[in-house]
Design a protein around this motif. Structure first.
Motif, short mmCIF file in Angstrom:
data_model
loop_
_atom_site.label_atom_id
_atom_site.label_comp_id
_atom_site.label_asym_id
_atom_site.label_seq_id
_atom_site.Cartn_x
_atom_site.Cartn_y
_atom_site.Cartn_z
N GLY A 83 0.78 -1.23 0.00
CA GLY A 83 0.00 0.00 0.00
C GLY A 83 0.81 1.27 0.00
N ILE A 84 2.12 1.18 -0.27
CA ILE A 84 2.96 2.37 -0.35
C ILE A 84 3.15 2.74 -1.82
CG2 ILE A 84 5.20 3.39 0.21
CD1 ILE A 84 5.42 1.40 2.49
N ALA A 85 2.51 3.81 -2.24
CA ALA A 85 2.55 4.24 -3.64
C ALA A 85 3.36 5.52 -3.75
CB ALA A 85 1.15 4.46 -4.18
N THR A 86 4.30 5.54 -4.67
CA THR A 86 5.15 6.71 -4.88
C THR A 86 4.90 7.30 -6.25
OG1 THR A 86 6.85 5.71 -3.47
CG2 THR A 86 7.52 7.55 -4.85
N VAL A 87 4.65 8.60 -6.27
CA VAL A 87 4.49 9.33 -7.54
C VAL A 87 5.75 10.16 -7.72
CG1 VAL A 87 3.13 11.00 -8.84
CG2 VAL A 87 1.98 9.39 -7.29
N PHE A 88 6.64 9.69 -8.62
CA PHE A 88 7.90 10.39 -8.86
C PHE A 88 7.69 11.58 -9.79
CE2 PHE A 88 9.32 6.13 -7.63
CZ PHE A 88 10.28 6.45 -6.67
N GLN A 89 8.71 12.42 -9.90
CA GLN A 89 8.60 13.64 -10.70
C GLN A 89 8.29 13.35 -12.16
OE1 GLN A 89 12.34 15.56 -9.06
NE2 GLN A 89 11.16 17.37 -9.51
N ASP A 90 8.86 12.25 -12.71
CA ASP A 90 8.63 11.96 -14.12
C ASP A 90 7.27 11.29 -14.36
OD1 ASP A 90 9.01 9.43 -13.10
OD2 ASP A 90 10.89 9.05 -14.16
N LEU A 91 6.54 10.96 -13.27
CA LEU A 91 5.16 10.46 -13.31
C LEU A 91 4.99 9.07 -13.91
CD1 LEU A 91 3.22 13.68 -14.40
CD2 LEU A 91 3.66 12.85 -12.09
N ALA A 92 6.01 8.52 -14.58
CA ALA A 92 5.91 7.20 -15.20
C ALA A 92 4.70 7.12 -16.13
CB ALA A 92 5.85 6.10 -14.14
#
Length: 294
Positions: A83-92
């Motif tokens: 349940g740990i979701a990461t939204v990186f700068q490049d957004l994928a």
């Protein structure tokens, strides 16, 4: 603050790459329904910290707990399953693909069975429109390329995707860094909504003015070490800014600029004082000669 165990907690975490210490002795905890802003200038260790939280790096020392239980993730997919979701700068995201395809990338809903199984795009389009509508973004055509959306709207697609697929902890890596005021406000409103929905949010930024309105607490990083964690009612915006930027450095800079300005004015006065009267009043003298005919 909730009396329950923190949704995610770091205890005295270090991360080393050979002889390089990227982060040192970091302790931090975030509860459900809370926004923790992780503040620090470039090179403070923010990226290493979020990669450690999201399963990209394993801590060299210390302990990571999720919902009160020790977590030993071998990969980002293990963290995502927890349940740990990461939204990186490049957004994928892939700009030329549709909103729906980006929303469900790798998790497309299917109908049928065996060799007759296929993606249910009608259902996927409806879900994508509904989830974006929940955060106030009206998507008229979910098949439009995601690259046609504004920067703030693309951030919201990535966040809404994480929440829809069951995120309990939402880690946002500089989500407002490249956005204008209006687009940043869209993202900040959605962060507030995620908190209201009971998520634990870790908002990484170096912009105190974006962080302060939505934060419940602040953890400040400097050169890989923590300057401490502060509740919002304990510090003002200006105090957070001074701790992050370094009040001593700013005062020193002000003193240097003032001294430079004084020296520049002094040099101008000396230059004017050394000129002969005819040179100092050159235009007037020239005009007088022309008027008299000499």
């Amino acid at each position: 603050m909730s009396s329950q165990a923190p949704m995610i907690e770091m205890r005295n975490v270090d991360k080393r790459f050979g002889s390089v210490i990227a982060i040192s002795d970091i302790s931090m905890k975030v509860h459900r329904g809370e926004v923790m802003c992780l503040l620090g200038d470039n090179g403070a260790g923010k990226s290493t910290l979020i990669k450690t939280l999201s399963g990209v790096h394993k801590p060299s020392n210390g302990e990571l707990l999720v919902d009160g239980k020790p977590a030993d993730y071998q990969s980002p997919s293990d963290a995502l399953d927890a349940g740990i979701a990461t939204v990186f700068q490049d957004l994928a995201m892939i700009p030329l693909m549709s909103i729906t395809r980006n929303f469900f990338m790798g998790r497309e809903p299917t109908v049928g069975w065996g060799p007759f199984k296929r993606v249910d795009w009608k259902y996927a389009d409806r879900v994508a429109m509904e989830e974006m509508g929940k955060i106030g973004i009206d998507v008229r055509d979910p098949s439009q390329p995601v690259g046609t959306l504004s920067g703030g709207e693309r951030q919201c697609v990535a966040i809404a995707r994480a929440v829809y697929f069951g995120a309990k902890v939402l880690i946002l890596d500089e989500p407002t860094s490249a956005l204008g005021v209006k687009q940043a406000s869209v993202v900040l409103r959605y962060i507030a909504k995620a908190r209201a929905d009971g998520l634990a949010v870790i908002f990484i930024t170096h912009n105190v003015h974006h962080a302060y309105p939505v934060a419940d607490a602040f953890t400040l990083l400097k050169r890989g070490s923590s300057l401490g964690t502060f509740r919002k009612d304990e510090v003002s915006r200006e105090e957070v800014l001074n701790m992050m930027a370094g009040g001593a450095e700013l005062e020193s800079l002000d003193a240097e600029l003032s001294e430079f300005q004084r020296n520049e004015q002094h040099d101008d006065e000396i230059t004017e004082g050394s000129l002969p009267a005819s040179a100092a009043h050159g235009p007037q003298s020239s005009g007088a000669r022309l008027a008299t005919g000499y």
